[in-house]
Design a protein around this motif. Structure first.
Motif, PDB file in Angstrom:
ATOM      1  N   SER A 147       0.848  -1.190   0.000  1.00 10.26           N
ATOM      2  CA  SER A 147       0.000   0.000   0.000  1.00 10.26           C
ATOM      3  C   SER A 147       0.887   1.245   0.000  1.00 10.26           C
ATOM      4  N   ALA A 148       0.296   2.380  -0.334  1.00  4.34           N
ATOM      5  CA  ALA A 148       1.050   3.639  -0.332  1.00  4.34           C
ATOM      6  C   ALA A 148       1.545   3.953   1.079  1.00  4.34           C
ATOM      7  N   ASP A 149       0.729   3.642   2.087  1.00  2.00           N
ATOM      8  CA  ASP A 149       1.154   3.869   3.469  1.00  2.00           C
ATOM      9  C   ASP A 149       2.353   3.007   3.823  1.00  2.00           C
ATOM     10  N   ARG A 150       2.351   1.767   3.344  1.00  2.00           N
ATOM     11  CA  ARG A 150       3.469   0.864   3.628  1.00  2.00           C
ATOM     12  C   ARG A 150       4.737   1.345   2.925  1.00  2.00           C
ATOM     13  N   VAL A 151       4.626   1.803   1.688  1.00  2.00           N
ATOM     14  CA  VAL A 151       5.785   2.315   0.955  1.00  2.00           C
ATOM     15  C   VAL A 151       6.367   3.526   1.685  1.00  2.00           C
ATOM     16  N   ARG A 152       5.488   4.414   2.132  1.00  2.00           N
ATOM     17  CA  ARG A 152       5.934   5.592   2.888  1.00  2.00           C
ATOM     18  C   ARG A 152       6.647   5.161   4.168  1.00  2.00           C
ATOM     19  N   TRP A 153       6.056   4.223   4.886  1.00  3.12           N
ATOM     20  CA  TRP A 153       6.640   3.737   6.142  1.00  3.12           C
ATOM     21  C   TRP A 153       8.010   3.113   5.890  1.00  3.12           C
ATOM     22  N   GLU A 154       8.142   2.311   4.830  1.00  5.65           N
ATOM     23  CA  GLU A 154       9.420   1.673   4.481  1.00  5.65           C
ATOM     24  C   GLU A 154      10.482   2.735   4.192  1.00  5.65           C
ATOM     25  N   HIS A 155      10.091   3.789   3.469  1.00  4.90           N
ATOM     26  CA  HIS A 155      11.040   4.856   3.144  1.00  4.90           C
ATOM     27  C   HIS A 155      11.507   5.561   4.418  1.00  4.90           C
ATOM     28  N   ILE A 156      10.578   5.874   5.296  1.00  5.39           N
ATOM     29  CA  ILE A 156      10.935   6.537   6.556  1.00  5.39           C
ATOM     30  C   ILE A 156      11.871   5.645   7.366  1.00  5.39           C
ATOM     31  N   GLN A 157      11.585   4.345   7.434  1.00  8.37           N
ATOM     32  CA  GLN A 157      12.430   3.415   8.178  1.00  8.37           C
ATOM     33  C   GLN A 157      13.836   3.355   7.582  1.00  8.37           C
ATOM     34  N   MET A 176      10.326  17.014   7.823  1.00  7.03           N
ATOM     35  CA  MET A 176       9.159  16.671   8.610  1.00  7.03           C
ATOM     36  C   MET A 176       9.400  17.132  10.045  1.00  7.03           C
ATOM     37  N   HIS A 177       8.346  17.442  10.747  1.00  4.71           N
ATOM     38  CA  HIS A 177       8.483  17.847  12.147  1.00  4.71           C
ATOM     39  C   HIS A 177       8.928  16.644  12.983  1.00  4.71           C
ATOM     40  N   ARG A 178       9.798  16.904  13.936  1.00  8.78           N
ATOM     41  CA  ARG A 178      10.378  15.824  14.753  1.00  8.78           C
ATOM     42  C   ARG A 178       9.300  15.026  15.501  1.00  8.78           C
ATOM     43  N   ARG A 179       8.309  15.726  16.072  1.00 10.06           N
ATOM     44  CA  ARG A 179       7.253  15.027  16.823  1.00 10.06           C
ATOM     45  C   ARG A 179       6.404  14.153  15.912  1.00 10.06           C
ATOM     46  N   THR A 180       6.149  14.624  14.706  1.00 11.23           N
ATOM     47  CA  THR A 180       5.391  13.822  13.740  1.00 11.23           C
ATOM     48  C   THR A 180       6.147  12.547  13.425  1.00 11.23           C
ATOM     49  N   LEU A 181       7.453  12.679  13.205  1.00 12.11           N
ATOM     50  CA  LEU A 181       8.279  11.515  12.925  1.00 12.11           C
ATOM     51  C   LEU A 181       8.268  10.541  14.107  1.00 12.11           C
ATOM     52  N   GLN A 182       8.353  11.057  15.325  1.00 16.34           N
ATOM     53  CA  GLN A 182       8.339  10.185  16.505  1.00 16.34           C
ATOM     54  C   GLN A 182       7.030   9.411  16.589  1.00 16.34           C
ATOM     55  N   ARG A 183       5.900  10.045  16.267  1.00 10.57           N
ATOM     56  CA  ARG A 183       4.608   9.343  16.291  1.00 10.57           C
ATOM     57  C   ARG A 183       4.585   8.238  15.237  1.00 10.57           C
ATOM     58  N   ILE A 184       5.112   8.530  14.043  1.00 14.08           N
ATOM     59  CA  ILE A 184       5.145   7.518  12.978  1.00 14.08           C
ATOM     60  C   ILE A 184       6.011   6.336  13.381  1.00 14.08           C
ATOM     61  N   LEU A 185       7.177   6.631  13.964  1.00 12.18           N
ATOM     62  CA  LEU A 185       8.104   5.556  14.372  1.00 12.18           C
ATOM     63  C   LEU A 185       7.547   4.706  15.503  1.00 12.18           C
ATOM     64  N   ALA A 186       6.666   5.278  16.328  1.00 10.37           N
ATOM     65  CA  ALA A 186       6.097   4.540  17.450  1.00 10.37           C
ATOM     66  C   ALA A 186       4.991   3.578  17.019  1.00 10.37           C
ATOM     67  N   LYS A 187       4.426   3.798  15.831  1.00  2.97           N
ATOM     68  CA  LYS A 187       3.321   2.951  15.357  1.00  2.97           C
ATOM     69  C   LYS A 187       3.847   1.689  14.693  1.00  2.97           C
ATOM     70  N   ARG A 188       2.954   0.715  14.584  1.00  2.00           N
ATOM     71  CA  ARG A 188       3.265  -0.517  13.842  1.00  2.00           C
ATOM     72  C   ARG A 188       3.289  -0.229  12.350  1.00  2.00           C
ATOM     73  N   ALA A 189       3.947  -1.088  11.631  1.00  2.00           N
ATOM     74  CA  ALA A 189       4.023  -0.932  10.169  1.00  2.00           C
ATOM     75  C   ALA A 189       2.638  -1.155   9.561  1.00  2.00           C
ATOM     76  N   PRO A 190       2.211  -0.286   8.636  1.00  2.00           N
ATOM     77  CA  PRO A 190       0.932  -0.510   7.960  1.00  2.00           C
ATOM     78  C   PRO A 190       1.035  -1.710   7.015  1.00  2.00           C
ATOM     79  N   ARG A 191      -0.094  -2.256   6.656  1.00  2.00           N
ATOM     80  CA  ARG A 191      -0.111  -3.425   5.757  1.00  2.00           C
ATOM     81  C   ARG A 191      -0.101  -3.012   4.315  1.00  2.00           C
TER      82      ARG A 191
END
Length: 191
Positions: A147-157, A176-191
């Protein structure tokens, strides 16, 4: 004329005649053992390596006809193994496996001689299909693309890993804002 062993194993009969040597390079040892056994059951003569240095040494000892190489290894980049194999044996067929796929490394892998680039987890049948795929033919599109969300998550990782897990530097590079990045990193990987 088929030997009795080959007639009993239909997967073996599908492999082209000749050299069935395969180098499997991955630093995940349980995966390396499981995948190696599965490839052996399908008719390949498998040599395993868990680092760039071991992979290059195996190529120098005997360059295989096929290779399955992980992109990220504990002591470097799988592209070094691909380049060593291309120099040792130009007719070899190499597949790149990675959990951190991106376009730039896929293009580099293909330029170095890889014939395909698969995202982990890939099963043995997918890898064998990619290894045996005729060059020049278009590959079938994936049945379950990311999914597009998964591709985005993979790139950030990937950027996060390249920045040695430094959140501030990763946020700066991704604009990207640091707090936004921290929230993304704290979540599970999207499918």
């Amino acid at each position: 004329m088929l030997m009795e062993n080959e007639a009993a194993t239909p997967a073996r009969a599908q492999l082209p005649q000749g050299d069935r040597s395969l180098l499997l390079v991955d630093d995940d040892k349980p995966f390396l053992q499981r995948f190696g056994r599965a490839l052996e059951q399908r008719g390949f003569d498998v040599t395993t390596a868990d680092s760039v240095a071991e992979g290059v040494a195996a190529i120098r000892a005997k360059a295989p006809a096929y290779a399955v190489v992980d992109m990220r290894l504990s002591d470097g980049n799988g592209l070094d193994v691909i380049e060593a194999l291309r120099q040792a044996r130009a007719d070899s067929r190499t597949i790149v496996l990675t959990g951190y796929g991106n376009i730039a490394t896929a293009v580099t892998a293909v330029k170095l001689g890889a014939i395909d680039y698969l995202a982990k987890p890939a099963d043995v049948d997918e890898v064998i299909s990619a290894l045996m795929h005729e060059t020049g033919n278009r590959a079938e599109p994936p049945e379950n693309p990311m999914s597009a969300d998964r591709v985005r998550w993979e790139h950030i990782q990937r950027v996060y890993e390249l920045c040695e897990r430094n959140v501030s530097e990763t946020a700066r590079r991704l604009s990207m804002h640091r707090r936004t990045l921290q929230r993304i990193l704290a979540k599970r990987a999207p499918r």
